[in-house]
Design a protein around this motif. Structure first.
Motif, PDB file in Angstrom:
ATOM      1  N   TYR A 153       0.856  -1.182   0.000  1.00 23.21           N
ATOM      2  CA  TYR A 153       0.000   0.000   0.000  1.00 23.21           C
ATOM      3  C   TYR A 153       0.890   1.229   0.000  1.00 23.21           C
ATOM      4  O   TYR A 153       1.772   1.359   0.838  1.00 23.21           O
ATOM      5  CB  TYR A 153      -0.912   0.005   1.238  1.00 23.21           C
ATOM      6  N   ALA A 154       0.704   2.136  -0.961  1.00 23.67           N
ATOM      7  CA  ALA A 154       1.522   3.353  -1.077  1.00 23.67           C
ATOM      8  C   ALA A 154       0.619   4.565  -1.025  1.00 23.67           C
ATOM      9  O   ALA A 154      -0.369   4.639  -1.776  1.00 23.67           O
ATOM     10  CB  ALA A 154       2.326   3.321  -2.377  1.00 23.67           C
ATOM     11  N   LYS A 155       1.021   5.537  -0.133  1.00 23.25           N
ATOM     12  CA  LYS A 155       0.207   6.741   0.015  1.00 23.25           C
ATOM     13  C   LYS A 155       1.121   7.953   0.001  1.00 23.25           C
ATOM     14  O   LYS A 155       2.089   8.028   0.748  1.00 23.25           O
ATOM     15  CB  LYS A 155      -0.578   6.685   1.327  1.00 23.25           C
ATOM     16  N   PRO A 156       0.913   8.926  -0.877  1.00 25.88           N
ATOM     17  CA  PRO A 156       1.759  10.127  -0.902  1.00 25.88           C
ATOM     18  C   PRO A 156       1.506  10.967   0.360  1.00 25.88           C
ATOM     19  O   PRO A 156       0.373  11.014   0.857  1.00 25.88           O
ATOM     20  CB  PRO A 156       1.308  10.838  -2.179  1.00 25.88           C
ATOM     21  N   PHE A 157       2.604  11.610   0.849  1.00 21.32           N
ATOM     22  CA  PHE A 157       2.505  12.427   2.075  1.00 21.32           C
ATOM     23  C   PHE A 157       2.839  13.869   1.727  1.00 21.32           C
ATOM     24  O   PHE A 157       3.929  14.156   1.227  1.00 21.32           O
ATOM     25  CB  PHE A 157       3.460  11.891   3.154  1.00 21.32           C
ATOM     26  N   GLY A 165       6.903  13.349   0.650  1.00 23.13           N
ATOM     27  CA  GLY A 165       7.367  11.989   0.387  1.00 23.13           C
ATOM     28  C   GLY A 165       6.224  10.999   0.320  1.00 23.13           C
ATOM     29  O   GLY A 165       5.089  11.328  -0.023  1.00 23.13           O
ATOM     30  N   TRP A 166       6.585   9.706   0.746  1.00 22.65           N
ATOM     31  CA  TRP A 166       5.611   8.604   0.610  1.00 22.65           C
ATOM     32  C   TRP A 166       5.602   7.793   1.892  1.00 22.65           C
ATOM     33  O   TRP A 166       6.605   7.688   2.594  1.00 22.65           O
ATOM     34  CB  TRP A 166       5.991   7.647  -0.554  1.00 22.65           C
ATOM     35  N   ILE A 167       4.444   7.208   2.183  1.00 24.53           N
ATOM     36  CA  ILE A 167       4.328   6.222   3.268  1.00 24.53           C
ATOM     37  C   ILE A 167       3.928   4.901   2.630  1.00 24.53           C
ATOM     38  O   ILE A 167       2.890   4.807   1.961  1.00 24.53           O
ATOM     39  CB  ILE A 167       3.286   6.648   4.317  1.00 24.53           C
ATOM     40  N   HIS A 168       4.766   3.876   2.775  1.00 26.17           N
ATOM     41  CA  HIS A 168       4.518   2.538   2.221  1.00 26.17           C
ATOM     42  C   HIS A 168       4.258   1.583   3.360  1.00 26.17           C
ATOM     43  O   HIS A 168       4.994   1.578   4.356  1.00 26.17           O
ATOM     44  CB  HIS A 168       5.716   2.049   1.413  1.00 26.17           C
ATOM     45  N   ALA A 169       3.233   0.748   3.189  1.00 27.48           N
ATOM     46  CA  ALA A 169       2.923  -0.264   4.202  1.00 27.48           C
ATOM     47  C   ALA A 169       2.787  -1.601   3.499  1.00 27.48           C
ATOM     48  O   ALA A 169       2.143  -1.705   2.457  1.00 27.48           O
ATOM     49  CB  ALA A 169       1.639   0.080   4.930  1.00 27.48           C
ATOM     50  N   GLY A 170       3.379  -2.631   4.079  1.00 28.37           N
ATOM     51  CA  GLY A 170       3.283  -3.976   3.516  1.00 28.37           C
ATOM     52  C   GLY A 170       2.574  -4.885   4.480  1.00 28.37           C
ATOM     53  O   GLY A 170       3.039  -5.092   5.592  1.00 28.37           O
ATOM     54  N   LEU A 171       1.449  -5.449   4.093  1.00 26.70           N
ATOM     55  CA  LEU A 171       0.658  -6.325   4.940  1.00 26.70           C
ATOM     56  C   LEU A 171       0.898  -7.779   4.563  1.00 26.70           C
ATOM     57  O   LEU A 171       0.981  -8.139   3.379  1.00 26.70           O
ATOM     58  CB  LEU A 171      -0.830  -6.005   4.809  1.00 26.70           C
ATOM     59  N   SER A 172       0.984  -8.634   5.568  1.00 25.98           N
ATOM     60  CA  SER A 172       1.183 -10.061   5.344  1.00 25.98           C
ATOM     61  C   SER A 172      -0.062 -10.648   4.680  1.00 25.98           C
ATOM     62  O   SER A 172      -1.189 -10.250   4.978  1.00 25.98           O
ATOM     63  CB  SER A 172       1.460 -10.778   6.665  1.00 25.98           C
ATOM     64  N   LEU A 173       0.155 -11.686   3.817  1.00 23.98           N
ATOM     65  CA  LEU A 173      -0.943 -12.321   3.078  1.00 23.98           C
ATOM     66  C   LEU A 173      -1.336 -13.663   3.664  1.00 23.98           C
ATOM     67  O   LEU A 173      -2.050 -14.440   3.018  1.00 23.98           O
ATOM     68  CB  LEU A 173      -0.556 -12.501   1.598  1.00 23.98           C
ATOM     69  N   LYS A 174      -0.867 -13.972   4.871  1.00 18.01           N
ATOM     70  CA  LYS A 174      -1.215 -15.275   5.441  1.00 18.01           C
ATOM     71  C   LYS A 174      -2.725 -15.406   5.630  1.00 18.01           C
ATOM     72  O   LYS A 174      -3.326 -16.415   5.250  1.00 18.01           O
ATOM     73  CB  LYS A 174      -0.496 -15.442   6.766  1.00 18.01           C
ATOM     74  N   ASP A 175      -3.353 -14.415   6.262  1.00 22.95           N
ATOM     75  CA  ASP A 175      -4.800 -14.484   6.452  1.00 22.95           C
ATOM     76  C   ASP A 175      -5.542 -14.472   5.113  1.00 22.95           C
ATOM     77  O   ASP A 175      -6.548 -15.176   4.920  1.00 22.95           O
ATOM     78  CB  ASP A 175      -5.270 -13.311   7.313  1.00 22.95           C
ATOM     79  N   TYR A 176      -5.035 -13.698   4.174  1.00 20.15           N
ATOM     80  CA  TYR A 176      -5.667 -13.629   2.848  1.00 20.15           C
ATOM     81  C   TYR A 176      -5.616 -14.982   2.153  1.00 20.15           C
ATOM     82  O   TYR A 176      -6.617 -15.482   1.638  1.00 20.15           O
ATOM     83  CB  TYR A 176      -4.987 -12.546   1.999  1.00 20.15           C
ATOM     84  N   ASP A 177      -4.407 -15.591   2.159  1.00 21.69           N
ATOM     85  CA  ASP A 177      -4.273 -16.900   1.502  1.00 21.69           C
ATOM     86  C   ASP A 177      -5.115 -17.945   2.204  1.00 21.69           C
ATOM     87  O   ASP A 177      -5.701 -18.830   1.555  1.00 21.69           O
ATOM     88  CB  ASP A 177      -2.806 -17.335   1.482  1.00 21.69           C
ATOM     89  N   ARG A 178      -5.169 -17.867   3.527  1.00 26.32           N
ATOM     90  CA  ARG A 178      -5.972 -18.837   4.264  1.00 26.32           C
ATOM     91  C   ARG A 178      -7.461 -18.663   3.912  1.00 26.32           C
ATOM     92  O   ARG A 178      -8.185 -19.640   3.739  1.00 26.32           O
ATOM     93  CB  ARG A 178      -5.746 -18.653   5.766  1.00 26.32           C
ATOM     94  N   ASN A 179      -7.899 -17.427   3.795  1.00 24.75           N
ATOM     95  CA  ASN A 179      -9.295 -17.191   3.427  1.00 24.75           C
ATOM     96  C   ASN A 179      -9.603 -17.675   1.990  1.00 24.75           C
ATOM     97  O   ASN A 179     -10.672 -18.249   1.730  1.00 24.75           O
ATOM     98  CB  ASN A 179      -9.627 -15.704   3.551  1.00 24.75           C
ATOM     99  N   ILE A 180      -8.634 -17.410   1.107  1.00 26.50           N
ATOM    100  CA  ILE A 180      -8.826 -17.855  -0.286  1.00 26.50           C
ATOM    101  C   ILE A 180      -8.892 -19.368  -0.352  1.00 26.50           C
ATOM    102  O   ILE A 180      -9.727 -19.964  -1.059  1.00 26.50           O
ATOM    103  CB  ILE A 180      -7.703 -17.308  -1.183  1.00 26.50           C
ATOM    104  N   TYR A 181      -8.026 -20.060   0.415  1.00 24.17           N
ATOM    105  CA  TYR A 181      -8.018 -21.529   0.406  1.00 24.17           C
ATOM    106  C   TYR A 181      -9.337 -22.055   0.950  1.00 24.17           C
ATOM    107  O   TYR A 181      -9.926 -23.009   0.417  1.00 24.17           O
ATOM    108  CB  TYR A 181      -6.832 -22.016   1.243  1.00 24.17           C
ATOM    109  N   SER A 182      -9.771 -21.441   2.043  1.00 33.05           N
ATOM    110  CA  SER A 182     -11.030 -21.870   2.641  1.00 33.05           C
ATOM    111  C   SER A 182     -12.198 -21.649   1.671  1.00 33.05           C
ATOM    112  O   SER A 182     -13.089 -22.500   1.537  1.00 33.05           O
ATOM    113  CB  SER A 182     -11.271 -21.109   3.945  1.00 33.05           C
ATOM    114  N   LEU A 183     -12.158 -20.515   0.964  1.00 32.32           N
ATOM    115  CA  LEU A 183     -13.214 -20.232  -0.005  1.00 32.32           C
ATOM    116  C   LEU A 183     -13.212 -21.246  -1.145  1.00 32.32           C
ATOM    117  O   LEU A 183     -14.252 -21.780  -1.551  1.00 32.32           O
ATOM    118  CB  LEU A 183     -13.049 -18.811  -0.551  1.00 32.32           C
ATOM    119  N   THR A 184     -12.023 -21.539  -1.654  1.00 33.84           N
ATOM    120  CA  THR A 184     -11.917 -22.498  -2.760  1.00 33.84           C
ATOM    121  C   THR A 184     -12.371 -23.878  -2.332  1.00 33.84           C
ATOM    122  O   THR A 184     -13.091 -24.580  -3.063  1.00 33.84           O
ATOM    123  CB  THR A 184     -10.471 -22.548  -3.268  1.00 33.84           C
TER     124      THR A 184
END
Length: 748
Positions: A153-157, A165-184
């Motif tokens: 996620y990138a947001k100009p400041f 400048g910029w504020i960059h945030a990186g979120l882990s995808l473990k919960d996302y992948d787990r949700n996608i697997y459960s959905l599939t």
């Protein structure tokens, strides 16, 4: 007409293109496929929506992280105190393990990189983190600085209007992948369950739908195998129920058709073994009426009344129990079609068409005549015998309003046709019996006629032979006349020349100066013997020597002229002798073959026509091949050639051409025959006259007799040859060709 009922119940013929699956499997398969398509569409729509929901959740969380750091970043932007930024970020990371990293970066590339357990300063950050467009963005990607897959996620400041400048945030995808697997997983389980459930339901539903069809198919098979007693139960009120009723109706119609056909077969046997169809028609009507389930069966015969109207007379009838007979009803005898209201029916029946239907649906005039007899429906079939409308055979139903099927119509039509054929056959038999009674008389009369014809034919043949013989004699006489005419013309021409020479000699003798010589002699005698004195002193005597010299020359010329004329007379007398000798040669009895040159025959014929050719100024061209002598009846050949040359002369004279030409040709066709041709540039022969040119009596001459060419053709055939003609049409001249064998007895 509809197709026969046998076509409706015929067993299906196996075909290579026929589907292997039955109706039930196909219905189940179609229902299952429809359920699968629906499930697939559902999954295709829901799955992307779920994915988007998970992405929106990640983006919402990243937005919260960026906003939390924004206040600390604002203080750093003023005081360049980045410790508070690092402290705030680490506190946030420790409180939320789902945040993988946070990067605070200035526009000059100076960046604070904070992770879960560490932080660092990167003074020359990668250009990946500096976006050209200052817009907020978020997506799942593998970032280059950490080389792992996160939601970036990138947001100009901006601070006080300054792009800091910029504020960059990186979120882990473990919960996302787990949700996608459960959905599939849940989607697949649901899909498999739906597949199995829909397949089972589809199969049982198809069996339920097809079960009545299978029962109906079994009944139809029994009907096709010949069992017309079976019927389909009324299973339901939908289309299948209607189809079942149609099958039952068809079976009833087939049963009635078979009964009617059986009655027709019975009628055929009766008609075949009966000497009179009238004795069998009662049994036939009974059989047909009972088989058709009718109330009344009848036969009407057509006849003309005294007024010339076509009327119907009822001759035969069968009635069921409880039905009144119409046979003795006077209104059914002599009923005129046009005046009684049956004009429309008469037109249909006269066109060999069937009349059938319900009485209440007919016209008022027709109902008025039919309804009093209790008829509710009827069928009338015309009977045609020997191509004419003889009458009608009909059936009435007094119990119900009945629709006559096509199968019944076809069967009854066969019965009517059979009755018509039987009537025609009996008529022929009656005519044969009548003819047999007078056969001997007619045979005797015919034999007598034939004897008379044969006698007349023999007499005609005898007369024809005599006529042909007379024709040949007349032709020969005509040929002799042609020869005689040619001789007389030629002798006359020679005698004219001789007469001219004699006249010249007579005139010359009358004017001769020989008498003057006697007077000179008298003068000399008068001198008394004193000749010297007379010739020297006497004036007359002195002129005598000069006169005698001139007289000698004149007498010499006169003697020479008289000698020439005398020789000419002698030559012409010899020419006359030759002509007479040639005429005597050809005047002998014909039929005797002689060996003679073909060229001589042509020249002799030309000589006999020389006078006429000269008078008419016709030029003669010769084209003779070198041909050895032939053995023929020269008189017959000369007669043919004379006629051909004379006709050519006539054609040239009639044409009006300035240059009249006859071309004579002699050709050797092969070793055993010759061809003698007479060509002219005269009036020619038209195509319509070409086929009649050798016919007896045909001529185009005003004074012609019409048997010259005919007799010539007969004579040529008698010689073993042929006479033919050719022409390109009127005004194009003609060519006559005489072909002869070189030796007698040979055929051309």
């Amino acid at each position: 007409m509809t197709s026969s009922a046998s076509t409706l119940i015929a067993k299906p013929t196996p075909s290579k293109s026929r589907s292997v699956l039955g109706i039930a499997p196909r219905i189940a398969l179609m229902s299952w496929i429809l359920a699968m398509v629906t499930l697939t569409i559902f999954i295709a729509v829901i799955t992307p929506q779920q994915r988007k929901t998970f992405i929106d959740q990640l983006e919402s969380k990243a937005t919260s992280v960026a906003l939390s750091l924004q206040d600390a970043t604002a203080g750093a932007a003023i005081n360049e105190d980045y410790a508070s930024v690092i402290s705030s970020a680490q506190t946030m990371l420790e409180g939320d393990p789902a945040v993988d990293f946070v990067i605070v970066m200035r526009n000059d590339g100076y960046a604070l990189v904070i992770e879960q357990n560490s932080w660092r300063v990167d003074e020359q950050a990668d250009a990946y983190w500096l976006k050209r467009e200052r817009v907020t963005s978020g997506k799942i990607a593998t970032v280059p600085l950490f080389n792992r897959r996160v939601f970036h996620y990138a947001k100009p400041f901006d601070y006080s209007g300054i792009q800091w400048g910029w504020i960059h945030a990186g979120l882990s995808l473990k919960d996302y992948d787990r949700n996608i697997y459960s959905l599939t997983k849940s989607t697949l389980i649901l899909a498999v369950g739906c597949i199995v459930f829909s397949l089972i339901i589809s199969w049982f539903y198809s069996r339920h739908v097809v079960r009545p069809v299978l029962r109906l198919r079994g009944v139809v098979r029994q009907i096709a195998d010949g069992d017309l007693s079976v019927r389909v139960d009324h299973m339901r009120r939908d289309e299948l129920g209607s189809l079942a009723d149609s099958v039952n109706t068809m079976t009833d119609a087939l049963l009635r058709r078979d009964l009617i056909l059986e009655s027709i077969r019975y009628a055929a046997q009766l008609f075949l073994h009966s000497s009179d169809w009238k004795t069998a028609i009662g049994l036939v009507l009974t059989k047909i009426g009972m088989a058709a389930g009718a109330s009344r069966a009848y036969v009407f015969e057509n006849q003309m009344d005294d007024k010339g109207r076509l009327c119907a007379f009822q001759r035969y009838e069968w009635t069921a129990d409880g039905v009144d007979s119409q046979l003795n009803d006077p209104e059914q005898q002599g009923l005129p079609y046009t005046d009684s209201g049956f004009g429309r029916l008469a037109e249909i029946l006269g066109a060999n068409e069937i009349v059938s239907g319900i009485v209440t649906e007919m016209s008022e005039d027709e109902r008025a005549l039919i309804e009093p007899y209790g008829v509710r429906s009827l069928i009338v079939i015309p009977v045609f015998a020997e191509g004419s409308w003889w009458g009608n055979i009909g059936l009435n139903d007094c119990n119900r309003e009945r629709i006559w099927t096509d199968a019944e119509k076809d069967s009854l039509r066969a019965g009517a046709d059979m009755l018509g054929a039987t009537i025609a056959r009996q008529r022929v038999q009656e005519k044969l019996l009548e003819s047999k009674e007078t056969l001997e008389q007619r045979v005797w009369e015919r034999t007598r006629e034939l004897e008379i014809q044969i006698a007349a034919k023999e007499k005609a043949m005898q007369d024809l032979a005599e006529t042909q013989s007379s024709l040949l004699e007349v032709s020969r006489a005509a040929g002799m006349a042609e020869v005689a005419t040619g001789v007389l013309h030629n002798v006359g021409n020679v005698l004219n020349s001789a007469n001219v020479s004699c006249t010249l000699l007579t005139d010359q003798l009358r004017e001769s100066r020989v008498g003057n010589l006697a007077r000179v002699a008298d003068m000399i005698s008068e001198s008394g013997g004193n000749l010297a004195h007379f010739f020297s002193e006497d004036p007359r005597g002195r002129q005598i020597p000069q006169y005698l010299a001139s007289l000698a020359v004149a007498l010499s010329d006169e003697h020479e002229m008289m000698r020439r004329e005398t020789e000419a007379i002698q030559g012409r007398i010899g020419h006359i002798k030759e002509i007479v000798a040639m005429q005597q040669s050809y005047g002998r009895v014909s039929g005797v073959s002689e060996t003679i040159s073909a060229e001589q025959l042509m020249e002799d014929a030309l000589k006999l026509n020389a006078g006429g050719l000269t008078r008419h100024k016709v030029s003669v061209h010769r084209q003779y091949d070198s041909i050895p002598p032939i053995t023929v009846d020269k008189h017959a050949v000369l007669q043919i050639l004379l006629n051909l040359i004379n006709n050519a002369k006539y054609a040239c004279t009639e044409s009006g051409e300035e240059e009249k030409i006859i071309t004579l040709k002699i050709r050797n066709q092969n070793s055993d025959r010759i061809r003698m041709q007479v060509e002219d540039n005269g009036v020619g022969i038209s195509q319509e006259n070409m086929i009649h040119i050798f016919r007896h009596g045909f001529t185009t001459k005003k004074s012609g007799h019409g048997f010259g060419l005919h007799s010539g053709a007969l004579a040529a055939r008698k010689l073993g040859g042929s006479l033919s003609a050719s022409s390109n049409g009127s005004g194009c001249g003609a060519t006559f060709i005489l072909e002869l064998p070189c030796r007698p007895g040979e055929k051309v």
